[in-house]
Every structure is written in structure tokens, then in C-alpha cells.
Motif scaffolding. Structure first.
Motif, PDB file in Angstrom:
ATOM      1  N   MET A   1       2.757  -5.009  -3.561  1.00 56.85           N
ATOM      2  CA  MET A   1       2.974  -3.771  -2.945  1.00 56.85           C
ATOM      3  C   MET A   1       1.525  -2.854  -2.850  1.00 56.85           C
ATOM      4  O   MET A   1       0.739  -2.993  -4.138  1.00 56.85           O
ATOM      5  CB  MET A   1       4.083  -2.966  -3.488  1.00 56.85           C
ATOM      6  CG  MET A   1       4.182  -1.432  -2.846  1.00 56.85           C
ATOM      7  SD  MET A   1       5.431  -0.526  -3.641  1.00 56.85           S
ATOM      8  CE  MET A   1       6.773  -1.362  -3.126  1.00 56.85           C
ATOM      9  N   LYS A   2       1.240  -2.185  -2.075  1.00 58.03           N
ATOM     10  CA  LYS A   2      -0.064  -1.369  -2.177  1.00 58.03           C
ATOM     11  C   LYS A   2       0.456   0.057  -1.900  1.00 58.03           C
ATOM     12  O   LYS A   2       1.248   0.343  -0.815  1.00 58.03           O
ATOM     13  CB  LYS A   2      -0.921  -1.845  -0.990  1.00 58.03           C
ATOM     14  CG  LYS A   2      -1.713  -3.124  -1.278  1.00 58.03           C
ATOM     15  CD  LYS A   2      -2.741  -3.391  -0.389  1.00 58.03           C
ATOM     16  CE  LYS A   2      -3.451  -4.679  -0.613  1.00 58.03           C
ATOM     17  NZ  LYS A   2      -4.742  -4.905   0.292  1.00 58.03           N
ATOM     18  N   LEU A   3      -0.150   0.983  -2.463  1.00 59.34           N
ATOM     19  CA  LEU A   3       0.262   2.454  -2.443  1.00 59.34           C
ATOM     20  C   LEU A   3      -1.205   3.167  -2.562  1.00 59.34           C
ATOM     21  O   LEU A   3      -2.179   2.848  -3.022  1.00 59.34           O
ATOM     22  CB  LEU A   3       0.964   2.931  -3.680  1.00 59.34           C
ATOM     23  CG  LEU A   3       2.470   2.380  -3.744  1.00 59.34           C
ATOM     24  CD1 LEU A   3       3.000   2.886  -5.150  1.00 59.34           C
ATOM     25  CD2 LEU A   3       3.276   2.691  -2.456  1.00 59.34           C
ATOM     26  N   GLY A  38       3.144  16.219  -3.400  1.00 56.24           N
ATOM     27  CA  GLY A  38       3.352  15.097  -1.813  1.00 56.24           C
ATOM     28  C   GLY A  38       3.400  13.948  -2.267  1.00 56.24           C
ATOM     29  O   GLY A  38       4.256  13.204  -1.687  1.00 56.24           O
ATOM     30  N   ALA A  39       2.571  13.376  -3.144  1.00 54.93           N
ATOM     31  CA  ALA A  39       2.713  12.031  -3.688  1.00 54.93           C
ATOM     32  C   ALA A  39       4.259  11.614  -4.039  1.00 54.93           C
ATOM     33  O   ALA A  39       4.939  10.550  -3.758  1.00 54.93           O
ATOM     34  CB  ALA A  39       1.943  11.513  -4.649  1.00 54.93           C
ATOM     35  N   GLU A  44       9.445   8.948  -3.135  1.00 51.46           N
ATOM     36  CA  GLU A  44      10.950   9.092  -2.956  1.00 51.46           C
ATOM     37  C   GLU A  44      11.300   8.556  -1.937  1.00 51.46           C
ATOM     38  O   GLU A  44      12.612   7.961  -1.594  1.00 51.46           O
ATOM     39  CB  GLU A  44      11.204  10.779  -3.191  1.00 51.46           C
ATOM     40  CG  GLU A  44      12.828  10.845  -3.361  1.00 51.46           C
ATOM     41  CD  GLU A  44      13.151  12.477  -3.190  1.00 51.46           C
ATOM     42  OE1 GLU A  44      14.096  12.740  -3.695  1.00 51.46           O
ATOM     43  OE2 GLU A  44      12.431  13.365  -2.409  1.00 51.46           O
ATOM     44  N   GLU A  45      10.533   8.869  -0.687  1.00 52.90           N
ATOM     45  CA  GLU A  45      11.054   8.154   0.648  1.00 52.90           C
ATOM     46  C   GLU A  45      11.023   6.885   0.554  1.00 52.90           C
ATOM     47  O   GLU A  45      11.967   5.955   1.190  1.00 52.90           O
ATOM     48  CB  GLU A  45      10.206   8.504   1.651  1.00 52.90           C
ATOM     49  CG  GLU A  45      10.164   9.968   2.139  1.00 52.90           C
ATOM     50  CD  GLU A  45       9.436  10.241   3.181  1.00 52.90           C
ATOM     51  OE1 GLU A  45       8.510   9.476   3.617  1.00 52.90           O
ATOM     52  OE2 GLU A  45       9.284  11.741   3.601  1.00 52.90           O
ATOM     53  N   GLU A  46      10.306   6.162  -0.443  1.00 47.22           N
ATOM     54  CA  GLU A  46      10.415   4.529  -0.473  1.00 47.22           C
ATOM     55  C   GLU A  46      11.295   4.355  -1.594  1.00 47.22           C
ATOM     56  O   GLU A  46      11.553   3.032  -1.772  1.00 47.22           O
ATOM     57  CB  GLU A  46       8.929   4.089  -1.054  1.00 47.22           C
ATOM     58  CG  GLU A  46       7.675   4.512   0.029  1.00 47.22           C
ATOM     59  CD  GLU A  46       7.915   3.753   1.246  1.00 47.22           C
ATOM     60  OE1 GLU A  46       8.734   2.514   1.141  1.00 47.22           O
ATOM     61  OE2 GLU A  46       7.740   4.121   2.471  1.00 47.22           O
ATOM     62  N   VAL A 190       1.591  -3.152  -8.593  1.00 52.15           N
ATOM     63  CA  VAL A 190       1.320  -2.581  -7.511  1.00 52.15           C
ATOM     64  C   VAL A 190      -0.357  -2.337  -7.270  1.00 52.15           C
ATOM     65  O   VAL A 190      -1.031  -2.047  -8.297  1.00 52.15           O
ATOM     66  CB  VAL A 190       1.739  -1.188  -7.599  1.00 52.15           C
ATOM     67  CG1 VAL A 190       1.670  -0.136  -6.408  1.00 52.15           C
ATOM     68  CG2 VAL A 190       3.544  -1.447  -7.542  1.00 52.15           C
ATOM     69  N   GLU A 191      -0.913  -2.526  -6.190  1.00 52.89           N
ATOM     70  CA  GLU A 191      -2.296  -2.164  -6.098  1.00 52.89           C
ATOM     71  C   GLU A 191      -2.658  -0.833  -5.170  1.00 52.89           C
ATOM     72  O   GLU A 191      -1.654  -0.349  -4.654  1.00 52.89           O
ATOM     73  CB  GLU A 191      -3.043  -3.279  -5.381  1.00 52.89           C
ATOM     74  CG  GLU A 191      -2.802  -4.883  -5.980  1.00 52.89           C
ATOM     75  CD  GLU A 191      -3.207  -5.930  -5.136  1.00 52.89           C
ATOM     76  OE1 GLU A 191      -3.945  -5.460  -4.201  1.00 52.89           O
ATOM     77  OE2 GLU A 191      -3.157  -6.964  -5.479  1.00 52.89           O
TER      78      GLU A 191
END
Length: 499
Positions: A1-3, A38-39, A44-46, A190-191
Motif C-alpha cells: 500500500m502506498k500513502l 486532513g490526513a 478514516e475514509e480508507e 506501507v510505502e
């Protein structure tokens, strides 16, 4: 997963065991709180974190609140002075004894009767012997807030806030906690995603925008609330009134706020010993005190009408009439002074019927402040100059005008005016309370007024209250919610003109 980098930092700093405040996460990630918030919402949406929030309200005294905490509320000072006077007392003397001046006078008058301290009628003030200033809920609330206590009675806080004595501060506290999916994502790895937050000229000119990954824009994220300037709802309603009257064929009048009593009252066949023309009903000028440029021939005709009447069926008043009084300057108590200026030909030259004129201007009266009266307010003045006018023409004009504002339940009541005959008042039903509210006065000008002005046809005229129109269209019950010391800022920010 990339964030994105900020989301990854928040995800790694969050805990599954303890909910962490935004401020603490901002310290751990070296990001500013809005970026963290904001982050967190994006995560939370994810489904990677959960965000909970609670709102805390605190109340603090304003500078004016601190001042009244030290010196006492103006209405209490007025009550104590009236109580010491022992009985009915002249209002001016009580105000002087209470050491009130400027805005404090208006504040004291507007709150005195509301709190049951006594009555103020016709320039006389009484004090209720059973009133207890020490039990005043607003006074006690100020002292409690200054001592760090909380106030449970929201109605008292609402009143203090409307008087600008306290300020409410709402603080939103948000906390972030890792979800099971968030823990799983971290365990799997997570990347950091190379994302771009906004399009730049360089991205467009080089064509790189086609290859980069843009960060998602969260339209539900909090933003700072900003209250921009806007035209006052009363001014916008006035402009709407002007549009309606111009559309009905009227032309706007203009004239001085400070004028000679001659134009304000004498030309209207108002006797010089009328109660409204005393210092209790008008604001006379101290400097300068009188006007010089009055047309002498018109002055003489008006004097004759007052003393002897006009025509065989009019006797006049047979009361003293002094040219010196007619020349005295005062703030106009009604914009009918403009009607007398225009009808006389003094303002724009001799008029030939038919003519239609109006104005929407401020007037000044020495009234007792209450829910429907202020010392200054706006009046919708109007006149129609034509042959063979009747009350039916006047009523039809009002029906057409008020229909433009959705008011169709007008009621009419005969009344007496020194300068109109026949005369009647207008009433409308308040949309909230159901009470019948007076919204204006009208009639056909009397020959005793028209003949000295040189008018030999009928003239119907009216004075309508702009603020009362606003009460019927918007439903507020106190004129001070619109302007004055108790103005409702939320109402002014959100109210729309009713068309």
C-alpha cells in the motif's frame, strides 16, 4: 500500500490502544495540526483509523462585561437612582443621578422594564419596591463567570451574549485511533507515495502532470470559518422597497436630516403647542439653532392657516404661532418634511399633477426604547398628487405594494392626524406571534396644508415603517435584533431579503 507522506506519518504515529489527540500527533509527526487533521480524515475514509470528536464550549467576559462587573449594569444603576428618588421621578433627573451617559442610557432604558425594575412612561420613571438587584440573573452570571464557574441557564448566557458582555468559544477536540485494518496495513508494510498536491506552471509546461499522482482533495475537511462583509439586511430591504416603488411609477425624494420646524411640522398644519413638538418629542439643535432661508410669502400663508384656517369651513387653531419657533432647527421626526418641501415647489420647482414621489430615509424621535421603538428608524414616505383621489386609491396602492413582499392580510383602522383627513393606520399580522402589528399611517392631505403650499388638487400620502415591514417578512419580534445594542449578528449574517 502506498500513502502520501503526511498520511503515512499519522498512521505510524497513531495507536491502537489509546486515542491520540490531533495536537499530540502533530508534535510526534512534526506536522501542523490542520495537515494532521486532513490526513486523519483521509485515513478514516480508507478505514485505517477512526476519528472521534467532541465540542467543548467555554464562556468568557468581554471588556464590556468586565467593566459592568466592576461598575454594575446600567439598568441596576438606573433602578437604584430611581429607588432613592422615592416615587415617580423625572427620567432626565434619574439618568443624571445614576451617572449614565452615551450608550449606557439606551442600554439602561431597554433593559429596565424588561427586568421588572419599574416603568418608564411619558418621561417619568418609577421603581418597583419588590425588585432585588442582587438577584439579577445577569449580574450573578457575570460574577460567576469571572470566578471560573459555569452557567447552566442558556437563556441567561444568550442574553449576555446578545448584549456583548460574554463571548462563547467552541473548541473541537479530535482523537485518532488505529483500526484493525490500520494495524494490518502497517504489518504488511506501507510505502510513501509520490503525490502532488496542486498543479504548478512547471508541471504544465514540462508535461510532467501526465505522469505524477495527485493527492485526493478532501472537500469535507474543516476550514476556517470566515465572515465576509455584506450589506445590512435593513439596507437591502430598503433597496428592495425602492425597486418596488420605482416599478410602480414613483420618483425618489431627497432632503436634509436636520431641518426647520417650519418644514417638519408647520407646513403639515401641526399646531406649535402640539405635545410632539416639545423637547420630549423632538431633538432640537444646539448649534446652529435656526434657519434663515425660509420663503417669507409661504411662511405668512402657513401662519394664516394656523391662526384662521382655510376657506369658510375651517377655523384654524387660534393658538399662538411664532415665526421664531418655525425657524428652529431639529432632527426630522418624519420624512413628511420632504413632502412639504416638494409640494411647495421650494425643492424642485412647481409641480403639475399627476406626480408620484417617495423616500426611504431615517427619522428621529425621542421615544421610549422597546421591542418596536428606537430613537432613530427608517420611514417609507410616499405621496401621490392627482385629481379626484379617494381612500380606495390609497388602499389599493398599499395592497399592490405589500403584495410584493408576500403580505396580503392588511387591515385598516380610521385614525386622526392634524394634516390628513380622512386618515387611517395600517396593520399586518406577525407571522410568528399572530399579533396585529401597526406598520404605517396614511391619509389625504387636508386643505389647510395644501392651500398654503399652492396645491389645488388632491394629495394622498403615507409614512410606513421599514423595520416593521422587516418584522412581518422575517418574523423577528424585537426591532433591536436588527440594529441597536442587542443586534443579532447571526440573523444579519444569514437573513435574506424576501421578494
Amino acid at each position: 500500500m502506498k500513502l502520501p507522506e503526511a498520511q503515512l506519518a499519522v498512521l505510524e504515529a497513531a495507536s491502537a490502544n489509546d486515542a491520540q489527540p490531533i495536537d499530540r500527533l502533530a508534535e510526534e509527526t512534526d506536522l501542523d495540526p490542520p495537515t494532521v487533521a486532513g490526513a486523519a480524515f483521509a485515513l478514516e475514509e480508507e478505514g485505517l483509523v477512526g476519528v472521534t470528536e467532541r465540542v467543548e464550549t467555554s464562556v468568557t467576559l468581554t471588556d464590556e462585561g468586565h467593566e459592568y462587573l466592576d461598575t454594575g449594569l446600567p439598568e441596576i444603576a438606573l433602578f437604584e437612582a430611581a429607588r432613592e428618588a422615592d416615587g415617580e421621578t423625572d427620567l432626565g433627573s434619574v439618568i443624571e443621578a445614576a451617572d449614565l451617559a452615551g450608550p449606557q442610557v439606551d442600554i439602561a432604558l431597554s433593559n429596565y422594564a424588561r427586568k421588572g425594575y419599574g416603568t418608564i412612561e411619558s418621561g417619568t420613571v418609577t421603581a418597583d419596591a419588590d425588585a432585588d438587584p442582587d438577584a439579577d440573573p445577569e449580574r450573578r452570571a457575570l460574577a460567576a463567570l469571572a470566578g471560573g464557574e459555569s452557567i447552566a441557564d442558556e437563556s441567561v448566557l444568550d442574553r449576555l451574549a446578545s448584549r456583548n458582555l460574554v463571548e462563547r468559544h467552541e473548541t473541537t477536540h479530535r482523537e485518532v485511533r488505529l483500526t484493525d485494518d490500520g494495524i494490518t496495513a502497517l504489518m504488511e508494510g506501507v510505502e510513501t507515495a509520490d503525490t502532488v498536491g496542486q498543479v504548478t506552471p512547471e508541471l504544465l509546461t514540462t508535461g510532467e502532470w501526465e505522469d505524477v499522482e495527485f493527492a485526493e482533495y478532501n472537500v469535507e475537511a474543516d476550514a476556517e470559518e470566515a465572515h465576509g462583509g455584506r450589506t445590512h439586511v435593513l439596507r437591502r430591504t430598503a433597496e428592495r422597497v425602492k425597486d418596488v416603488l420605482v416599478g410602480m411609477g414613483f420618483e425618489e425624494m431627497d432632503g436634509p436630516h436636520v431641518d426647520a420646524d417650519f418644514w417638519i411640522n408647520d407646513c403639515l398644519f401641526m399646531p406649535q403647542d402640539h405635545p410632539a413638538r416639545t423637547h420630549w418629542g423632538r431633538f432640537e439643535m444646539d448649534q446652529p439653532t435656526e434657519i434663515d432661508d425660509l420663503p417669507e410669502d409661504l411662511v405668512e400663508r402657513v401662519r394664516a392657516a394656523h391662526r384662521d384656517g382655510v376657506g369658510p369651513d375651517s377655523d384654524g387653531y387660534h393658538s399662538p404661532w411664532e415665526a421664531e419657533f418655525a425657524r428652529e432647527l431639529a432632527l426630522r421626526g418624519h420624512t413628511t418634511s420632504l413632502s412639504s418641501r416638494y409640494l411647495s415647489g421650494f425643492e424642485v420647482g412647481e409641480l403639475e399633477p399627476p406626480q408620484r414621489f417617495f423616500s426611504v430615509e431615517k427619522v428621529y424621535r425621542n421615544d421610549t426604547l422597546d421591542a418596536t421603538h428606537l430613537l432613530e428608524f427608517f420611514q417609507i414616505e410616499g405621496l401621490v398628487m392627482a385629481e379626484n383621489l379617494s381612500v380606495r386609491d390609497l388602499m389599493g396602492t398599499f395592497t399592490e405594494f405589500y403584495e410584493q413582499f408576500g403580505i396580503t392580510d392588511l387591515e385598516f383602522k380610521p385614525t386622526y392626524n392634524p394634516y390628513t383627513e380622512p386618515s387611517f393606520e395600517l396593520f399586518g399580522e406577525h407571522p410568528v406571534t399572530g399579533e396585529i402589528v401597526e406598520i404605517g399611517n396614511s391619509g389625504l392631505f387636508r386643505p389647510e396644508m395644501l392651500e398654503p403650499l399652492g396645491v389645488d388638487c388632491d394629495v394622498m400620502a403615507w409614512g410606513l415603517a421599514l423595520e416593521r415591514l422587516l418584522m412581518l417578512t422575517h418574523g423577528f419580534e424585537d426591532i433591536r435584533d436588527v440594529h441597536g445594542t442587542l443586534v443579532d449578528l447571526d440573523f444579519l449574517r444569514n437573513a435574506e431579503v424576501v421578494y
